[in-house]
Design a protein around this motif. Sequence first.
Motif: not given
Ligand SMILES: [Fe+2]
Length: 309
Positions: A141-142, A145, A170, A196-197, A223, A309
């Motif tokens: 998911h990240d 980054k 990201h 996801h945000h 998250d 996060g």
């Molecule tokens: Fe994230």
Amino acid sequence: MRGLTLRYPIRTLDHQLLFPEGTVLTKETLDALIYSHGTQSYRTSPLLLYGSVKQDCLDFLNTTPFVTIFSDQKEINDLLNLLEAVRFPIPILQSLDYFKAHDFYTYAHVLMVFVLSTILAKDLFPDYQERIRLSATGPTHDTGKVSVPLHILKKTTPLTKMERRFLEHHTAAGYVLLSYYYKDIQHLACKVALDHHERRDKSGYPRGILLEDPMVEVIAACDVYDALIMPRPYRSGAYDNRTALEEITEMAKRNKIGWDVVKALIARNRKSNPHYKEITISAEKRGTPPSYNVYGMIAEETDSKDQAG
Ligand SMILES: [Fe+2]
Ligand SMILES: [Fe+2]
């Protein structure tokens, strides 16, 4: 996917430029990227057998509050059996090496979101094969980054507006990188990385769209929860578990995320492990957040974005 304009470039870990800043993401631009670099898929390998991932997951599970959430050894064994079926293209696995070496928090975070989201998926989505497919979305998911400078990811003082935008990059970066590595822009992991945000009240980023996919919502909840209960550079210590669960409950009350996933998370935190549909949630707020926390602050002013996060 309708026209999201990139504010920053997207590069792979080995510095290959996939898109310059200013690119408009559409099905056409993404397809052109994917097929300009050949149609052959990347070799895949099981995540749990990669490096020290399996042992690291087990070590993290031995810390508070995961010891309560994962207290049944038989269930841990079943979980590991399921997780062993999760495979990734090699470059995605290599991004874990990068995080482990340069940003250990993100390394631990993506593995814990992986394990936590898998156990919540067990409660919310009963089909076993489907759960394997869903579980493969947590660790990535990240992934985007890798496109955000480390000094921004690890900053201990408030971000500037530009740094905040770079951090939010990201999501789109993960979407592009995963589409590229999977050679499939429809892959659920790509959607999770991008969305996801996002939130149910459309207050999230990068597009401010309605959060409605049930698995994206599970990742979104895990998250935020993991970001609260782990120490982060931008605040004094972690949230205690009670306060973290109260924060997540607040998100459901404010229609940021749905009640089912919040109830599933809270049920897993109760020693009697009730079914999530049978629990009642106290309206009382008794927790105390950490005293120093600059998350969401831009220079001297505060921003109401959720913790994540
Ligand atoms: Fe994230
Ligand atoms: Fe995250």
